[in-house]
Scaffold this active site. Structure first.
Site, short mmCIF file in Angstrom:
data_model
loop_
_atom_site.label_atom_id
_atom_site.label_comp_id
_atom_site.label_asym_id
_atom_site.label_seq_id
_atom_site.Cartn_x
_atom_site.Cartn_y
_atom_site.Cartn_z
N HIS A 132 -7.39 -5.98 0.51
CA HIS A 132 -6.21 -5.15 0.74
C HIS A 132 -5.35 -5.61 1.91
CE1 HIS A 132 -4.11 -1.36 -0.07
NE2 HIS A 132 -4.07 -1.11 1.24
N ASP A 191 -10.14 -5.36 -3.68
CA ASP A 191 -9.57 -4.32 -2.81
C ASP A 191 -10.48 -3.09 -2.83
OD1 ASP A 191 -7.96 -2.18 -1.77
OD2 ASP A 191 -6.16 -3.29 -2.30
N SER A 237 0.83 -1.20 0.00
CA SER A 237 0.00 0.00 0.00
C SER A 237 0.87 1.26 0.00
CB SER A 237 -0.97 -0.04 1.19
OG SER A 237 -1.98 0.94 1.07
#
Length: 283
Positions: A259, A226, A151
């Site tokens: 995610h 995600d 991320s």
């Protein structure tokens, strides 16, 4: 071992050990923390090192606890290093106001704006200071470094790899913020840390950097379930930029994955194998 390194805790793991350290950082003018995994091979000699940069709200602990990476690091003979995601307790107004900015959200840039520029220098910390500390105190092969992240940390891994192709022999990312200048997370962070000059932003945006510089082949895994995919991560923008520039990229779109660390732990072996093949091939 350097006297500035303070061992916080140590734990046996897959024949090696996980250890947590703290130290004073000159780059961040504050105490910083990091974790390491020393594989069993490090008992008998130096090994390559993989730096893993974590995402928003994370510390130096999340990756070590949740990813399952140690099993494969032991198998492939890789040392893992996971720094914290920002300096902490600096006293800067607004540092702890938002979860996506300030504490736990250093974005791996060197801040230039008033108030932030003294402490929020995560780029220099990750690229320069931390590797020197690791190489002076742990059994690593000094010119055999890889970098990965998730991320916000995936963004960090991409920009560190692209800005320093001579330093990192392997690069990968999970769900990276791939075009931060074009997404709300990145725009917020860049405005506060770097100001309004978008040319400065481009120096920390992988989709802009790759237009002018390339690095080793990049592996990216992106979950297609995600929730941040369309608004924040923008892997298609980075993929198009890589295609135009000739940067080698393997972008794997994983159906049904989100995610979090369930996703990361599913594909972490592939990433460690990707790094081990490159780092040992060069050794």
């Amino acid at each position: 071992m350097d006297s500035q390194l303070k061992l916080v805790s140590e734990h046996a793991c897959f024949g090696g050990k996980v250890a947590f350290y703290r130290h004073f950082s000159n780059a961040c003018a504050r105490e910083m923390r990091f974790s390491v995994y020393l594989p069993p091979q490090a008992e008998n000699g130096s090994v390559p090192v993989l730096y893993f940069l974590s995402g928003l709200t994370c510390t130096e602990e999340n990756f070590m606890v949740k990813s399952g990476a140690q099993k494969f690091a032991a198998q492939y003979g890789l040392m893992l290093v996971n720094p914290d995601t920002s300096p902490r307790n600096t006293g800067i107004p607004g540092e702890d106001t938002d979860w996506d900015f300030g504490t736990g959200a250093g974005f791996y840039v060197d801040a230039t704006t008033e108030g932030w520029s003294k402490h929020y220098r995560m780029y220099s910390y990750v690229v320069d200071e931390l590797p020197k500390l690791i190489e002076a105190n742990f059994p690593v092969i000094k010119d055999r470094r890889g970098i990965s992240g998730h991320s916000m940390g995936g963004h960090g891994a991409l920009i560190c790899g692209l800005k320093n192709p001579e330093r990192y022999l392997s690069v990968s990312a999970f769900s990276p913020i791939a075009a931060p200048s074009q997404c709300p997370w990145g725009q917020k962070a860049f405005t506060h840390y770097l100001g309004s000059n978008h040319e400065t932003w481009a120096n920390y945006d992988a989709s802009e950097l790759v237009k002018h510089t390339q690095t080793v082949p990049i592996l990216i895994d992106q979950g297609m379930a995600d929730p941040y995919l369309k608004e924040q991560l923008l892997p298609d923008v980075f993929e198009s930029a890589c295609l135009a520039s000739g940067q080698a990229l393997m972008l794997r779109r994983q159906e049904g994955y989100d995610h979090g660390y369930y996703f990361i732990s599913t594909f972490i072996e592939d990433h460690l194998r990707h790094h081990a093949e490159a780092l040992y091939r060069k050794a």
